[in-house]
Design an enzyme around this catalytic site. Sequence first.
Site, PDB file in Angstrom:
ATOM      1  N   LYS A 202       0.899  -1.214  -0.010  1.00  0.00           N
ATOM      2  CA  LYS A 202       0.071   0.045  -0.065  1.00  0.00           C
ATOM      3  C   LYS A 202       0.822   1.216  -0.076  1.00  0.00           C
ATOM      4  O   LYS A 202       2.033   1.400   0.180  1.00  0.00           O
ATOM      5  CB  LYS A 202      -0.925  -0.222   1.251  1.00  0.00           C
ATOM      6  CG  LYS A 202      -1.653  -1.260   1.439  1.00  0.00           C
ATOM      7  CD  LYS A 202      -2.270  -1.854   0.248  1.00  0.00           C
ATOM      8  CE  LYS A 202      -3.086  -3.424   0.981  1.00  0.00           C
ATOM      9  NZ  LYS A 202      -3.724  -4.183  -0.079  1.00  0.00           N
TER      10      LYS A 202
HETATM   11  C1  LIG Z   1      -4.602  -5.318   0.828  1.00  0.00           C
HETATM   12  C2  LIG Z   1      -6.203  -5.133   0.911  1.00  0.00           C
HETATM   13  C3  LIG Z   1      -6.805  -5.800   2.112  1.00  0.00           C
HETATM   14  C4  LIG Z   1      -6.235  -6.587   2.939  1.00  0.00           C
HETATM   15  O1  LIG Z   1      -5.291  -5.773   3.867  1.00  0.00           O
HETATM   16  P1  LIG Z   1      -4.279  -6.616   4.676  1.00  0.00           P
HETATM   17  O2  LIG Z   1      -3.534  -5.479   5.674  1.00  0.00           O
HETATM   18  O3  LIG Z   1      -3.143  -7.140   3.752  1.00  0.00           O
HETATM   19  O4  LIG Z   1      -4.910  -7.354   5.594  1.00  0.00           O
HETATM   20  C5  LIG Z   1      -8.012  -5.789   1.849  1.00  0.00           C
HETATM   21  N1  LIG Z   1      -8.658  -5.250   0.791  1.00  0.00           N
HETATM   22  C6  LIG Z   1      -8.349  -4.671  -0.212  1.00  0.00           C
HETATM   23  C7  LIG Z   1      -8.725  -3.839  -1.388  1.00  0.00           C
HETATM   24  C8  LIG Z   1      -6.979  -4.743  -0.276  1.00  0.00           C
HETATM   25  O5  LIG Z   1      -6.200  -4.237  -1.296  1.00  0.00           O
END
Ligand SMILES: *Cc1c(COP(=O)(O)O)cnc(C)c1O
Length: 386
Positions: A202
Amino acid sequence: MRSESFTDERQSAIGMLSMENKQIPLMIPSIGEEEIRAVETVLRSGFLVQGEEVSKLEKHFCNYLGCKNAVAVSNGTASLHLALTALGVGREHEVIVPAFSHIATANAVELVGAKPVFVDINLDTFNINTDLIEGCITSRTKAIIPVHEFGLCCDMNPIMSLAKKYDLHVIEDAACGLGATDNDKNAGTFGDVGSFSLHPRKLITSGEGGVVTTEEPELAEKFAILRNHGSSLSNGVAGFVEAGFNYRLTDIQAALANEQFKRIDEILARKNLLAELYCDNIRNSKITLPKIPKGKGHSWQTFHVMLDKSINRDESLIKLKSKGIYCNYGAQCIPAESYYREKYGYKISRQYPEAWNAYTQGIALPMYERLSEEDIFYISDELNLL
Ligand SMILES: *Cc1c(COP(=O)(O)O)cnc(C)c1O
């Protein structure tokens, strides 16, 4: 003349890259000495879990988004699960989710015992097709989870109108949406809850981490209670008022994200520049570039292109990998994954044609702050040969 010398520079850059056996991963988080020092300071302090650094991170989120409450948790999946739990979504309910997303969006709904009702996406944005939502609302529908896929904010106004009309909660899955905007309003601040992730893929990272945001103080308190085993202070006395989780974040992780927050605008600007460079340099009629609808600010969590059906996506991934370019599919067509397909028996090509298209013909290209201009030229040239 100028464009010729530009091309020459590019040619020599490409030559050098291939000689060096260049490896370009999909993502490298930007971790500098400052991040390392911040983590070291926490480690030396002896106070590791949910302390000052976590509070600081929560303040950063409130300031950045312009929201009243932020509660840091252990990851973005935990934050979705916490939001659904706190809003009372359970066994008798249905929750509307896009058919194309990270699997966690739907898994969180399953984890509270509710039924995810998948809605196909719009291939221009890779976000939920808002025109299809109303037809999927039933008397059991309790919430909608719009996902700001790849860092492009959904059309939140029609979604909020539907939520109002049918009295539904809106949990924005803004895991990819930090830095994304819709008419200058931040993704994650439209619905009842914004759910963020701080995974290394992210915009900014804490290693693993998540944040839930809300305007409602009672909801924020419930998040805080559920995150910490259900414990609450009442008149200075701690008691357990819910069967809660341990979804706490460590100060080690928060310290890392706090350093990243200082450079968030820089990271965002750099990614926007790189996205522009991709758009200027990928010139292949068989490749469709991402579109940015009017009024939206993209955060480029992923730079995702679509390959025409005449190109085999998986072979392309292998070909690119042989050139040192590591790409991947963008997100899942969730109803096609075996758990969901077997449980609910979907007819994928009929029910979710666009999600299936995006899953089978889409590729995520390398996108991170430290990606160089030369890398983009090299990747674009290889894509132009597909
Ligand atoms: C990365 C992501 C998640 C999950 O996040 P984590 O921190 O890896 O648990 C959920 N929804 C979306 C759209 C994502 O891109």
